[in-house]
Write a protein that holds these residues in place. Structure first.
Motif, PDB file in Angstrom:
ATOM      1  N   LEU A 141      38.092  34.290  39.512  1.00  0.00           N
ATOM      2  CA  LEU A 141      38.793  34.924  40.628  1.00  0.00           C
ATOM      3  C   LEU A 141      37.818  35.118  41.787  1.00  0.00           C
ATOM      4  O   LEU A 141      37.193  36.172  41.917  1.00  0.00           O
ATOM      5  N   PHE A 142      37.716  34.109  42.635  1.00  0.00           N
ATOM      6  CA  PHE A 142      36.804  34.205  43.775  1.00  0.00           C
ATOM      7  C   PHE A 142      37.430  34.953  44.946  1.00  0.00           C
ATOM      8  O   PHE A 142      36.738  35.597  45.718  1.00  0.00           O
ATOM      9  N   GLU A 143      38.749  34.852  45.098  1.00  0.00           N
ATOM     10  CA  GLU A 143      39.407  35.472  46.251  1.00  0.00           C
ATOM     11  C   GLU A 143      40.593  36.348  45.845  1.00  0.00           C
ATOM     12  O   GLU A 143      40.827  37.382  46.469  1.00  0.00           O
ATOM     13  N   GLY A 144      41.347  35.946  44.861  1.00  0.00           N
ATOM     14  CA  GLY A 144      42.547  36.666  44.481  1.00  0.00           C
ATOM     15  C   GLY A 144      42.287  37.782  43.483  1.00  0.00           C
ATOM     16  O   GLY A 144      41.160  38.000  43.033  1.00  0.00           O
ATOM     17  N   THR A 145      43.339  38.489  43.137  1.00  0.00           N
ATOM     18  CA  THR A 145      43.268  39.597  42.187  1.00  0.00           C
ATOM     19  C   THR A 145      43.690  39.124  40.801  1.00  0.00           C
ATOM     20  O   THR A 145      44.372  38.090  40.652  1.00  0.00           O
ATOM     21  N   PRO A 146      43.347  39.879  39.749  1.00  0.00           N
ATOM     22  CA  PRO A 146      43.839  39.533  38.419  1.00  0.00           C
ATOM     23  C   PRO A 146      45.366  39.462  38.367  1.00  0.00           C
ATOM     24  O   PRO A 146      45.919  38.578  37.702  1.00  0.00           O
ATOM     25  N   ALA A 147      46.045  40.361  39.061  1.00  0.00           N
ATOM     26  CA  ALA A 147      47.508  40.353  39.057  1.00  0.00           C
ATOM     27  C   ALA A 147      48.043  39.064  39.676  1.00  0.00           C
ATOM     28  O   ALA A 147      49.011  38.479  39.175  1.00  0.00           O
ATOM     29  N   GLN A 148      47.412  38.599  40.754  1.00  0.00           N
ATOM     30  CA  GLN A 148      47.849  37.350  41.374  1.00  0.00           C
ATOM     31  C   GLN A 148      47.648  36.168  40.440  1.00  0.00           C
ATOM     32  O   GLN A 148      48.533  35.315  40.288  1.00  0.00           O
ATOM     33  N   MET A 149      46.475  36.103  39.806  1.00  0.00           N
ATOM     34  CA  MET A 149      46.207  34.976  38.917  1.00  0.00           C
ATOM     35  C   MET A 149      47.117  35.018  37.696  1.00  0.00           C
ATOM     36  O   MET A 149      47.622  33.973  37.261  1.00  0.00           O
ATOM     37  N   HIS A 150      47.347  36.195  37.158  1.00  0.00           N
ATOM     38  CA  HIS A 150      48.243  36.301  36.016  1.00  0.00           C
ATOM     39  C   HIS A 150      49.637  35.821  36.379  1.00  0.00           C
ATOM     40  O   HIS A 150      50.279  35.089  35.612  1.00  0.00           O
ATOM     41  N   ASP A 151      50.098  36.193  37.561  1.00  0.00           N
ATOM     42  CA  ASP A 151      51.416  35.746  38.002  1.00  0.00           C
ATOM     43  C   ASP A 151      51.441  34.227  38.195  1.00  0.00           C
ATOM     44  O   ASP A 151      52.412  33.559  37.801  1.00  0.00           O
ATOM     45  N   SER A 152      50.381  33.680  38.773  1.00  0.00           N
ATOM     46  CA  SER A 152      50.311  32.232  38.978  1.00  0.00           C
ATOM     47  C   SER A 152      50.339  31.489  37.648  1.00  0.00           C
ATOM     48  O   SER A 152      51.061  30.497  37.483  1.00  0.00           O
ATOM     49  N   LEU A 153      49.570  31.959  36.684  1.00  0.00           N
ATOM     50  CA  LEU A 153      49.529  31.305  35.375  1.00  0.00           C
ATOM     51  C   LEU A 153      50.861  31.441  34.645  1.00  0.00           C
ATOM     52  O   LEU A 153      51.305  30.505  33.960  1.00  0.00           O
ATOM     53  N   THR A 154      51.507  32.579  34.802  1.00  0.00           N
ATOM     54  CA  THR A 154      52.813  32.785  34.175  1.00  0.00           C
ATOM     55  C   THR A 154      53.830  31.800  34.726  1.00  0.00           C
ATOM     56  O   THR A 154      54.652  31.245  33.979  1.00  0.00           O
ATOM     57  N   ARG A 155      53.777  31.559  36.024  1.00  0.00           N
ATOM     58  CA  ARG A 155      54.698  30.592  36.635  1.00  0.00           C
ATOM     59  C   ARG A 155      54.433  29.180  36.124  1.00  0.00           C
ATOM     60  O   ARG A 155      55.372  28.421  35.841  1.00  0.00           O
ATOM     61  N   LEU A 156      53.166  28.803  36.010  1.00  0.00           N
ATOM     62  CA  LEU A 156      52.849  27.464  35.502  1.00  0.00           C
ATOM     63  C   LEU A 156      53.241  27.333  34.032  1.00  0.00           C
ATOM     64  O   LEU A 156      53.764  26.296  33.608  1.00  0.00           O
ATOM     65  N   LEU A 250      40.480  40.197  29.880  1.00  0.00           N
ATOM     66  CA  LEU A 250      40.064  38.889  29.355  1.00  0.00           C
ATOM     67  C   LEU A 250      39.199  38.142  30.366  1.00  0.00           C
ATOM     68  O   LEU A 250      38.158  37.574  30.025  1.00  0.00           O
ATOM     69  N   ARG A 251      39.644  38.133  31.628  1.00  0.00           N
ATOM     70  CA  ARG A 251      38.916  37.395  32.644  1.00  0.00           C
ATOM     71  C   ARG A 251      37.532  38.000  32.873  1.00  0.00           C
ATOM     72  O   ARG A 251      36.539  37.268  33.021  1.00  0.00           O
ATOM     73  N   ALA A 252      37.466  39.322  32.874  1.00  0.00           N
ATOM     74  CA  ALA A 252      36.167  39.986  33.045  1.00  0.00           C
ATOM     75  C   ALA A 252      35.241  39.675  31.873  1.00  0.00           C
ATOM     76  O   ALA A 252      34.029  39.477  32.058  1.00  0.00           O
ATOM     77  N   TRP A 253      35.780  39.628  30.668  1.00  0.00           N
ATOM     78  CA  TRP A 253      35.004  39.287  29.479  1.00  0.00           C
ATOM     79  C   TRP A 253      34.486  37.846  29.585  1.00  0.00           C
ATOM     80  O   TRP A 253      33.319  37.576  29.365  1.00  0.00           O
ATOM     81  N   LYS A 254      35.393  36.937  29.943  1.00  0.00           N
ATOM     82  CA  LYS A 254      35.000  35.523  30.036  1.00  0.00           C
ATOM     83  C   LYS A 254      33.924  35.311  31.096  1.00  0.00           C
ATOM     84  O   LYS A 254      33.047  34.438  30.940  1.00  0.00           O
TER      85      LYS A 254
END
Length: 257
Positions: A141-156, A250-254
């Protein structure tokens, strides 16, 4: 008929090369380096590069645009919300574009960058997702928030399960090692890790993946699973109630794995 090959670039990037075998035209996705594409064109003198598809603005995805456009006159397509060099067509959510006779739908997937887009071809079940969804993982997550990325991945992840996932880095092995740490009791992760380990030892590419496999083995698509939630709660000593919260942990752990 369209053939898709990967042109390796840098240490672990792939530039996807789409080839129309009848018309002898081609397109590339995220050419961070013009060299591999120009070399391919030099050995295929009767082919024309017609289109350059860009998912986001990072240098390892856009660095080759201007030399390629200067050499071939190819059309450059990219996200409207980002600064893409030499862009001819600015794309937004649900835009439809035709490339090599194939109709692609644009999906906005903020997270890795704010303007990141993916290209989805519904009839062929192709997904070119840049650095959003990886085989076994997801982008930082270089620019977006965890909530944004989670939503993006959920859509995909909601696309049909046989969708082929064409991401742009060979990160699969390290991603699966993390996935196995998150879900040590998941037999599909263990099987996939064994398979990809053998592939990489042979020098074989691990892509494309598919969404059925990602749903079963990618922890970033599994933040609603009880085993994943329990692992995060155990590790952090707190109860994470929503899938988005679990994803953020999870993302912070990774990031430090």
């Amino acid at each position: 008929m369209i053939k898709i090959d990967a042109l390796p670039a840098f240490s672990d990037n792939y530039i996807w090369l789409l080839q129309d075998l009848e018309q002898r035209r081609c397109a590339v996705v995220d050419p961070g380096d013009a060299g591999p594409v120009l070399a391919w064109l030099d050995s295929h003198r009767d082919w024309q590069l017609s289109d350059i598809l860009i998912t986001h603005h990072h240098p390892d995805h856009v660095g080759g645009i201007q030399p390629l456009k200067a050499a071939t006159g190819a059309r450059v397509l990219g996200p409207a919300q980002e600064n893409i060099p030499a862009r001819d067509l600015a794309l937004r959510e649900n835009d439809k574009v035709e490339v090599l006779g194939q109709r692609f739908r644009v999906i906005e997937v903020p997270g890795h960058t704010l303007g990141h887009i993916a290209y989805y071809q519904a009839e062929q079940h192709w997904l070119f997702c840049g650095d959003t969804l990886f085989a076994g993982g997801c982008g930082r997550l270089f620019e977006g928030t965890p909530a944004q990325m989670h939503d993006s991945l959920t859509r995909l992840a909601a696309l049909p399960e046989h969708t082929q996932v064409y991401c742009t880095h060979e990160y699969t092995l390290s991603n699966l090692r993390f996935a196995q740490t998150v879900e040590p009791g998941n037999p599909q992760i263990a099987q996939r890790l064994q398979e990809v380990t053998a592939w990489r030892a042979e020098g074989r590419i691990s892509l494309p993946s598919n969404l059925a496999l990602e749903r079963a083995t990618n922890p970033f698509l599994r933040s609603a699973e009880e085993a994943v939630k329990a692992k995060i709660d155990q590790r952090d000593g707190v109860q994470n109630r929503s899938p988005s919260e679990v994803f953020a942990r999870l993302r912070a752990w990774k990031d430090n794995f």
